[in-house]
Every structure is written in C-alpha cells, then in structure tokens.
Write an enzyme that holds these catalytic residues in place. Sequence first.
Site: not given
Length: 276
Positions: A97, A227, A256
């Site tokens: 991320s 996600d 995610h």
Amino acid sequence: MSITITPDGTRLFYKDWGPKDAQTVMFHHGWPLSADDWDSQMLYFLSRGYRVIAHDRRGHGRSDQTDAGNEMDTYAADVAAIVNTLNLHDVVHVGHSTGGGEVARYAARAERGRVAKVVLIGAVPPVMVKSDKNPDGIPLEVFDGFRDALARNRAQFYRDIPSGPFYGFNREKAEVSQGLVDNWWRQGMAGGAKAHYDCIKAFSETDFTDDLVAINVPVLFLHGEDDQIVPIRNSAYKAIHLVSDGTLKTYPGLSHGFFATHPEVVSADLLAFARA
C-alpha cells in the site's frame, strides 16, 4: 530497541533479524500501521535463512511522532538512512500500500547496488487521486473524508477500516478474524495523529509515474482483485506498463490486506520471486 537517527533528528525504529551475511528482505508497511504488520512474512523468511528487516515509518509505531517530513521524499530518504546505517546491498524491498509507494520512490533513487528486486503489494502507484491527468482516479473527496474521520474520532475510524474494507470483512460470507482487526487498531493507535493525517495526502496524491519508469531491477506486483482500498484498475493494472521488467500476479476475490489474511499463499509467492 534498534534505532536509526535521520539527518533531521528523527528516531526510526527497526527490526533486524537473521544472519547478517544472508540475502536481505526489507519490508515496508502500509498506512497507518507499523513493522508489526509483517510478522508472518518476517518469520517465514527468517526460517528459510534470510535476513529480514522492517521499520516503523516516521510518525508510525515506535518511531518519533513527527509533525514534519510526512511525505514521500522524506520517507524514501529515511529508508536510505536505515540502508546506509546497516550498510545493506542487493536488498529485496517489499512494500504494501503506502509502503509500496515508499519503495518505488526509494528504488528509483537508490545508490547502485543497493536494490536487487522490488515487490509492490496492493500498492498505491502510479497515483490514486482523480485529476485531469488521472480522470479515472479516486475523487479527492474520498480522502477528505478520511481526514475528517481521523480528526473527529481516530480510534473509531481505526476500528471501522479493518473490520470493513481493508480485509474484505464487509463482504458476504467473509471469515472475520477479530485478531487481525484488533492488531490493526493496536498498530494504528500507536502512531501519531498528525503524521497519519499528513500521510493521507502522501499516499493519495503523490504521482509515482516517473519513479516506476526509473526502476531498473525486476518488479513483482501482487494485488487482490477485490481490493476496496487501492482498486486494482487504478493501480497495478496501470503500473505494470510503466516498469521495464515487471510481473503482475492477481488474486481473485482477495482484499487489500490479503498478505495478512492469506500469508501462506503470499509468502510462497514472495519466496519464489526472491529466489528467481
């Protein structure tokens, strides 16, 4: 605790496990978490003879709760400070991320010989926010909502994210892990509100296009097809076309935070890439 002090005096916490002469894998966490998010992967690689390192980004976890420098250029410089302190070479850098953005910026600027390979997991590059240059991005109002929720009641906001979209626990028939939710909250609340607030701009508005183009080592993109935080169509599907030596692997139905919900799957894929 292991601490590196950056040129601006910020103290960065890091973990450094395993043989010092072994191949090194360095892990970079997402917002607003800490190095603890990588415990499963670190133990996995450690048991296979690797040296594993993970740090708490400035303003996160056990590092200083900075009110300045909470943007990608400084994050990348902080990584370089740790790498230089430990004199690391030929490192496999793994970022999730926001940590994926950090890795992209660092790898694009790193000294020759410092980076061997790059892995971007559910990563924010090339750019998240909607703009004239990125018309199918996520509207700025979404990130303004993040900032408002954090400022109003950070503790509740940090319950809502992991119990909902982060791990896909808001999906029908999802197998909810309360431990993962609680651990997310624990990590998040250990960091600083100002740094976390600023980091929302860093992960959502930074354009990593030039960084991806500049990376000259193999890059592996891993992304969950469900996600809800960093939608794959806005990120990995675009980013793969910007690197010179890239591989994309996607995971149908995964979220995610899929490296935490399915560590046995992701760790095996990371190991195969590291060994290739």
